[in-house]
Enzyme design. Structure first.
Site, PDB file in Angstrom:
ATOM      1  CD  GLN A  19       5.764  -2.175  -6.284  1.00  0.00           C
ATOM      2  OE1 GLN A  19       6.691  -1.629  -5.698  1.00  0.00           O
ATOM      3  NE2 GLN A  19       5.177  -3.273  -5.845  1.00  0.00           N
ATOM      4  CB  CYS A  25       8.876  -3.485  -3.766  1.00  0.00           C
ATOM      5  SG  CYS A  25       8.757  -4.819  -2.558  1.00  0.00           S
ATOM      6  CG  HIS A 162       7.599  -1.724   0.354  1.00  0.00           C
ATOM      7  ND1 HIS A 162       7.376  -2.218  -0.919  1.00  0.00           N
ATOM      8  CD2 HIS A 162       7.709  -0.362   0.205  1.00  0.00           C
ATOM      9  CE1 HIS A 162       7.380  -1.225  -1.777  1.00  0.00           C
ATOM     10  NE2 HIS A 162       7.577  -0.097  -1.132  1.00  0.00           N
TER      11      HIS A 162
END
Lengths: 214, 75
Positions: A19, A25, A162
């Site tokens: 990324q 993410c 995340h």
């Protein structure tokens, strides 16, 4: 279901992505799941456009962050066709949403499920085997320094921050673990993968688990 | 800039101390997680969090073993 299972063995998991400096993410995890489920359902494994999701998912904040649940909700509501990455390449910065006609080739998300499996990681295994790789949200604070091995300590489950993709599990050894694909490139972790102990909601891995249907 | 370089060095030194701590308190076994220098070692934990840990988490409904159907968000 088997004691060890990994969707990579079926050839339906794409390569580890990076990324870079973009906080996307949430889009990488969702698009990774769609790629795999689409391939599993008989399509060919193709890399789909993460940039399209980052640019067009208006209920998220592009490279500043987002929610996999919101992205999946948006994809199911709009029936947007996710195009190939080659047609809408990744730029690591959010841009203006590029539209494609409905006649254009692409993958549509028909449905998704999202559940808290905190005390049901065994059932998570069956969902993974039946439906495909799972999008999960974790607390990845300690992952800054991770090099490899199974995370069994130092990973709180208090602050999910995340999004990643579970591609499999292994219960054959002393410590059963989830096999997780990250989106920080292949130089991070074990060629881009991280292993998390199964059964203790380690890193909060079981608290928000989404399965995709295409 | 020199200031950024200097800051990166401090973060790197701190990360080495952090690795030692993480690795030392682990139960040693062949498959325990290992911590060390990687591409994020010159970032402070705050910088790492701001750049890479950007998910907005939502609570999902608890999985009901008696009703394992699909939950779809409706609003």
């Amino acid at each position: 279901y088997p004691p060890r299972f990994d969707w990579r063995d079926s050839g339906v998991v794409g390569p580890v992505q990076n990324q870079k400096g973009c906080g996307g993410c949430w889009a990488f995890s969702v698009v990774g799941a769609i790629e795999s489920v689409s391939a599993k359902e008989g399509g060919k494994l193709q890399q789909l456009s993460v940039q399209q999701v980052i640019d067009c998912s208006y209920n998220n904040q592009g490279c500043n962050g987002g929610s996999p649940d919101e992205a999946l909700y948006w994809l199911t509501q709009t029936k947007l066709k996710l195009v190939n990455q080659a047609e809408y390449p990744y730029k690591a910065v959010a841009g203006i949403c590029q539209y494609f006609p409905q006649s254009h080739d692409g993958v549509v998300v028909k449905n998704y499920s999202a559940h808290d499996f905190r005390t049901h990681e065994e059932e998570m295994m069956s969902i993974l085997v039946e439906h495909g790789p799972l999008v999960v949200i974790v607390d990845a604070i300690s992952w800054q320094d991770y090099l490899g091995g199974i995370i069994q300590h130092h990973c709180s489950s208090h602050n999910a921050n995340h999004a990643v993709l579970i591609t499999g599990y292994d219960t054959t050894g002393e410590v059963p673990y989830w096999i997780v694909r990250n989106s920080w490139g292949t130089s991070w972790g074990d060629s881009g993968y991280v292993y998390i102990k199964k059964g203790d909601n380690m890193c909060g891995i079981a608290e928000n688990v989404a399965a995709v249907f295409v | 800039s020199n200031e950024e370089l200097s800051e990166g060095r401090i973060h790197f030194q701190n990360s080495i101390k952090r690795h030692a701590l993480l690795n030392s308190v682990l139960k040693k076994s062949n498959n325990s997680a290992r911590y060390g220098i990687n591409q994020f070692s010159d970032l402070s934990p705050k910088q790492f969090k701001e750049r890479y840990l950007t998910v907005q988490a939502e609570a999902a409904p608890k999985f009901d073993i008696n009703r394992p159907g699909i939950h779809v968000k409706t609003s």
